[in-house]
Write an enzyme that holds these catalytic residues in place. Structure first.
Site, PDB file in Angstrom:
ATOM      1  CG  LEU A 104       4.199  36.670  53.205  1.00  0.00           C
ATOM      2  CD1 LEU A 104       5.372  36.153  54.027  1.00  0.00           C
ATOM      3  CD2 LEU A 104       4.120  35.893  51.888  1.00  0.00           C
TER       4      LEU A 104
ATOM      5  CB  ALA B 119      -0.639  35.784  49.881  1.00  0.00           C
TER       6      ALA B 119
ATOM      7  CB  ILE C  67     -10.741   6.614  44.569  1.00  0.00           C
ATOM      8  CG1 ILE C  67     -10.878   6.546  46.092  1.00  0.00           C
ATOM      9  CG2 ILE C  67     -12.083   6.319  43.892  1.00  0.00           C
ATOM     10  CD1 ILE C  67     -11.894   7.479  46.694  1.00  0.00           C
ATOM     11  CG  LEU C  68      -9.699   8.385  39.409  1.00  0.00           C
ATOM     12  CD1 LEU C  68     -10.396   8.911  40.656  1.00  0.00           C
ATOM     13  CD2 LEU C  68      -9.301   9.540  38.519  1.00  0.00           C
ATOM     14  N   GLY C  69      -7.221   4.406  40.827  1.00  0.00           N
ATOM     15  CA  GLY C  69      -6.295   3.359  40.395  1.00  0.00           C
ATOM     16  C   GLY C  69      -5.266   3.924  39.434  1.00  0.00           C
TER      17      GLY C  69
ATOM     18  CD  GLU D 254       2.099  33.184  49.944  1.00  0.00           C
ATOM     19  OE1 GLU D 254       1.860  33.938  50.904  1.00  0.00           O
ATOM     20  OE2 GLU D 254       2.170  33.555  48.778  1.00  0.00           O
ATOM     21  N   GLY D 255       4.941  30.216  54.105  1.00  0.00           N
ATOM     22  CA  GLY D 255       5.023  29.621  55.428  1.00  0.00           C
ATOM     23  C   GLY D 255       4.768  28.143  55.326  1.00  0.00           C
TER      24      GLY D 255
ATOM     25  CG  HIS E 228       2.089  21.153  57.450  1.00  0.00           C
ATOM     26  ND1 HIS E 228       0.742  21.399  57.318  1.00  0.00           N
ATOM     27  CD2 HIS E 228       2.199  20.051  58.241  1.00  0.00           C
ATOM     28  CE1 HIS E 228       0.063  20.489  58.004  1.00  0.00           C
ATOM     29  NE2 HIS E 228       0.918  19.668  58.569  1.00  0.00           N
TER      30      HIS E 228
HETATM   31  C1  LIG Z   1       6.746  27.012  43.620  1.00  0.00           C
HETATM   32  C2  LIG Z   1       7.150  27.995  44.675  1.00  0.00           C
HETATM   33  C3  LIG Z   1       6.836  29.341  44.525  1.00  0.00           C
HETATM   34  C4  LIG Z   1       7.270  30.281  45.470  1.00  0.00           C
HETATM   35  N1  LIG Z   1       6.978  31.617  45.288  1.00  0.00           N
HETATM   36  C5  LIG Z   1       7.534  32.550  46.112  1.00  0.00           C
HETATM   37  C6  LIG Z   1       7.376  33.956  45.834  1.00  0.00           C
HETATM   38  O1  LIG Z   1       6.659  34.354  44.896  1.00  0.00           O
HETATM   39  N2  LIG Z   1       8.019  34.847  46.633  1.00  0.00           N
HETATM   40  C7  LIG Z   1       8.811  34.453  47.683  1.00  0.00           C
HETATM   41  O2  LIG Z   1       9.377  35.314  48.336  1.00  0.00           O
HETATM   42  N3  LIG Z   1       8.960  33.114  47.969  1.00  0.00           N
HETATM   43  C8  LIG Z   1       8.354  32.174  47.216  1.00  0.00           C
HETATM   44  N4  LIG Z   1       8.521  30.819  47.486  1.00  0.00           N
HETATM   45  C9  LIG Z   1       9.414  30.418  48.578  1.00  0.00           C
HETATM   46  C10 LIG Z   1       8.693  29.849  49.794  1.00  0.00           C
HETATM   47  O3  LIG Z   1       7.975  30.830  50.466  1.00  0.00           O
HETATM   48  C11 LIG Z   1       9.757  29.151  50.671  1.00  0.00           C
HETATM   49  O4  LIG Z   1      10.130  27.980  49.974  1.00  0.00           O
HETATM   50  C12 LIG Z   1       9.254  28.823  52.060  1.00  0.00           C
HETATM   51  O5  LIG Z   1       9.134  29.997  52.836  1.00  0.00           O
HETATM   52  C13 LIG Z   1      10.189  27.846  52.806  1.00  0.00           C
HETATM   53  O6  LIG Z   1      11.507  28.242  52.715  1.00  0.00           O
HETATM   54  P1  LIG Z   1      12.629  27.179  52.262  1.00  0.00           P
HETATM   55  O7  LIG Z   1      12.172  26.497  51.034  1.00  0.00           O
HETATM   56  O8  LIG Z   1      13.918  27.911  52.227  1.00  0.00           O
HETATM   57  O9  LIG Z   1      12.640  26.107  53.413  1.00  0.00           O
HETATM   58  P2  LIG Z   1      13.452  26.171  54.799  1.00  0.00           P
HETATM   59  O10 LIG Z   1      13.150  27.453  55.505  1.00  0.00           O
HETATM   60  O11 LIG Z   1      14.877  25.821  54.547  1.00  0.00           O
HETATM   61  O12 LIG Z   1      12.766  24.991  55.609  1.00  0.00           O
HETATM   62  C14 LIG Z   1      13.076  23.608  55.360  1.00  0.00           C
HETATM   63  C15 LIG Z   1      12.325  22.774  56.385  1.00  0.00           C
HETATM   64  O13 LIG Z   1      12.728  23.136  57.707  1.00  0.00           O
HETATM   65  C16 LIG Z   1      11.610  23.501  58.491  1.00  0.00           C
HETATM   66  N5  LIG Z   1      11.983  24.560  59.419  1.00  0.00           N
HETATM   67  C17 LIG Z   1      12.593  25.741  59.134  1.00  0.00           C
HETATM   68  N6  LIG Z   1      12.754  26.463  60.258  1.00  0.00           N
HETATM   69  C18 LIG Z   1      12.243  25.739  61.272  1.00  0.00           C
HETATM   70  C19 LIG Z   1      12.072  25.956  62.678  1.00  0.00           C
HETATM   71  N7  LIG Z   1      12.478  27.087  63.270  1.00  0.00           N
HETATM   72  N8  LIG Z   1      11.486  24.981  63.420  1.00  0.00           N
HETATM   73  C20 LIG Z   1      11.050  23.849  62.824  1.00  0.00           C
HETATM   74  N9  LIG Z   1      11.174  23.586  61.526  1.00  0.00           N
HETATM   75  C21 LIG Z   1      11.751  24.520  60.748  1.00  0.00           C
HETATM   76  C22 LIG Z   1      10.542  23.957  57.493  1.00  0.00           C
HETATM   77  O14 LIG Z   1       9.232  23.819  58.021  1.00  0.00           O
HETATM   78  C23 LIG Z   1      10.804  23.027  56.315  1.00  0.00           C
HETATM   79  O15 LIG Z   1      10.120  21.814  56.515  1.00  0.00           O
HETATM   80  C24 LIG Z   1       8.024  29.857  46.593  1.00  0.00           C
HETATM   81  C25 LIG Z   1       8.309  28.484  46.763  1.00  0.00           C
HETATM   82  C26 LIG Z   1       7.872  27.561  45.827  1.00  0.00           C
HETATM   83  C27 LIG Z   1       8.189  26.110  46.012  1.00  0.00           C
END
Ligand SMILES: Cc1cc2nc3c(=O)[nH]c(=O)nc-3n(C[C@H](O)[C@H](O)[C@H](O)COP(=O)(O)OP(=O)(O)OC[C@H]3O[C@@H](n4cnc5c(N)ncnc54)[C@H](O)[C@@H]3O)c2cc1C
Length: 392
Positions: free
Chosen positions: A247, A250, A345-347, A371-372, A374
């Protein structure tokens, strides 16, 4: 989409920080994106289809395994070259960059780093040419930000293992030839397992109805007593650190990629603002629009410098996970903010597929989460500077 008139902004002459080889690789990718991505991407997104016809072209420009050694079919390039390829691909579309990121950093990287010589020889050359497409299964329905809690498991049956469990949100899953799957063994240790398409008990249904990354196919990986032989388990690293290291690679690519999306939004908005007349003047002459554009180029310039420096550290083997987290978080947030401002800007034109901005904006909603998230990247910085973990 209208004709691709893209001109990359370089306000601080950051080109001077690049070698001739870097610039050549970037120009080759940029030209390829203009020729092969821009004309088709809007249609692919509207149809929510990954344009499979681009796979061979992606392989040719080095988007699959840029930094993997040539003996395994890779291009043996440095980390800045890899980053520039990701930047240019994401300038075209985040979904296209996602496919290349997954193939390079999440599939080829673990096979190269943790695989046996037989596994490297079997998979890497085919992945480099695009004959094989791979995917990376870490996230599960109950474990996203906390992948260490995963329940997918392999049970030792003596002559073989049995793999059970499910992964979701997996990019490329429905058409991947090989999946790098992370699963716990009998001792609860996380192992990398190579699961080839077509084996009994393995299915990969597509996830539909996404409003984001529509040109990248997403799906599940479902394992129901899938027979795994010892030679399909990555032997050279286990534990959560193994997928996390992938990760890191990536995320580093995403940090570059997000700059590409931001540059495209800025360039489009700047051109539009100079041409669009309201109240008898180009809207670029109004202070409020200048504020938006000036802030955009400032943020892009800061990200270009931050990310180039990260590339230098990565080339020297000195980039830390926390530095990569900071850069991914900063750049994706920067790109998303710029996409939102540029769209205004593009309205009304900003919401159409005539321009790339709305598509970038929607895509970046995934990029800021995968990938983690924000928030998690912020907590990684917090942990790094205080020594205290606020998230686990
Ligand atoms: C289009 C797409 C493609 C993807 N591709 C892959 C892939 O190829 N392989 C793969 O393995 N995964 C993939 N993912 C999954 C992605 O990595 C996860 O969605 C991401 O890690 C977040 O997990 P979650 O969606 O379960 O959110 P959650 O973990 O449920 O988090 C929900 C919210 O809670 C917050 N949160 C969670 N824990 C805490 C904490 N301890 N403290 C504060 N805030 C917290 C998070 O920041 C988030 O805002 C993909 C996701 C998308 C949308």
């Amino acid at each position: 989409m209208s004709q691709d008139l893209y001109q990359a902004p370089d306000y601080f002459q950051t080109d001077e920080l690049l070698t001739e080889e870097h610039k050549l690789i970037r120009e080759t990718t940029r030209e390829w994106v203009k020729k092969s991505i821009s004309p088709i991407i809007e249609d692919a997104c509207q149809k929510a289809e990954f344009p499979k016809q681009i796979i061979k072209g992606l392989a040719k420009i080095g988007a699959f395994g840029a930094y993997i050694p040539e003996e395994y079919g890779g291009f043996g390039l440095d980390q800045i070259s890899y980053g520039l390829i990701m930047q240019e691909l994401e300038r075209g579309d985040s979904g296209v960059r996602s496919t290349a990121s997954v193939q390079s950093s999440l599939v080829m990287y673990p096979i190269w780093k943790y695989g046996s010589e037989e596994q490297r020889i079997k998979f890497l050359p085919k992945l480099a040419t695009g004959e094989f497409i791979g995917c990376f299964g870490l996230t599960e329905p109950g474990y996203g930000s906390n992948p260490g809690g995963m329940v997918t498991n392999i049970k030792n049956m003596g002559s073989h293992y049995l793999l059970n469990g499910a992964k979701m949100w997996i990019s490329n899953a429905p058409f991947a030839d090989v999946a790098v799957v992370w699963a716990k063994d009998d001792k609860g240790r996380i192992k990398g397992v190579l699961v080839e398409r077509g084996v009994e008990g393995f299915t990969a249904p597509e996830t539909h109805n996404k409003w984001s990354l529509r040109a990248s196919t997403t799906g599940e990986l479902v394992f129901d007593n899938v027979k795994i032989h010892e030679d399909n388990i990555l032997p050279n690293k286990d534990g959560l650190g193994a997928p996390l290291e992938c990760l890191d690679s990536a995320r580093y690519g995403i940090a570059w990629g997000a700059i590409g999306a931001a540059m495209d939004c800025y360039d489009t908005a700047l051109r539009y603002a100079k041409e669009r007349i309201q109240f008898g003047k180009p809207i670029a002459s109004f202070q409020l629009q200048q504020k938006k554009l000036a802030e955009m180029i400032t943020e892009i310039t800061k990200a270009q410098l931050l990310t180039w420096r990260l590339g230098v550290l990565k080339n020297e083997g000195r980039a830390t996970c926390a530095q990569i987290s900071m850069c991914k978080r900063n750049n994706v947030d920067m790109a998303l903010t710029i996409a939102r401002e540029a769209r205004q800007i593009l309205g009304a034109m900003g919401i159409t597929g005539e321009y790339s901005i709305m598509r970038h904006m929607m895509n970046l909603e995934s990029v800021i989460t995968y990938e983690g998230t924000h928030d998690i990247h912020l907590l990684i910085t917090g942990m790094d500077i205080t020594g205290e973990s606020a998230f686990k």
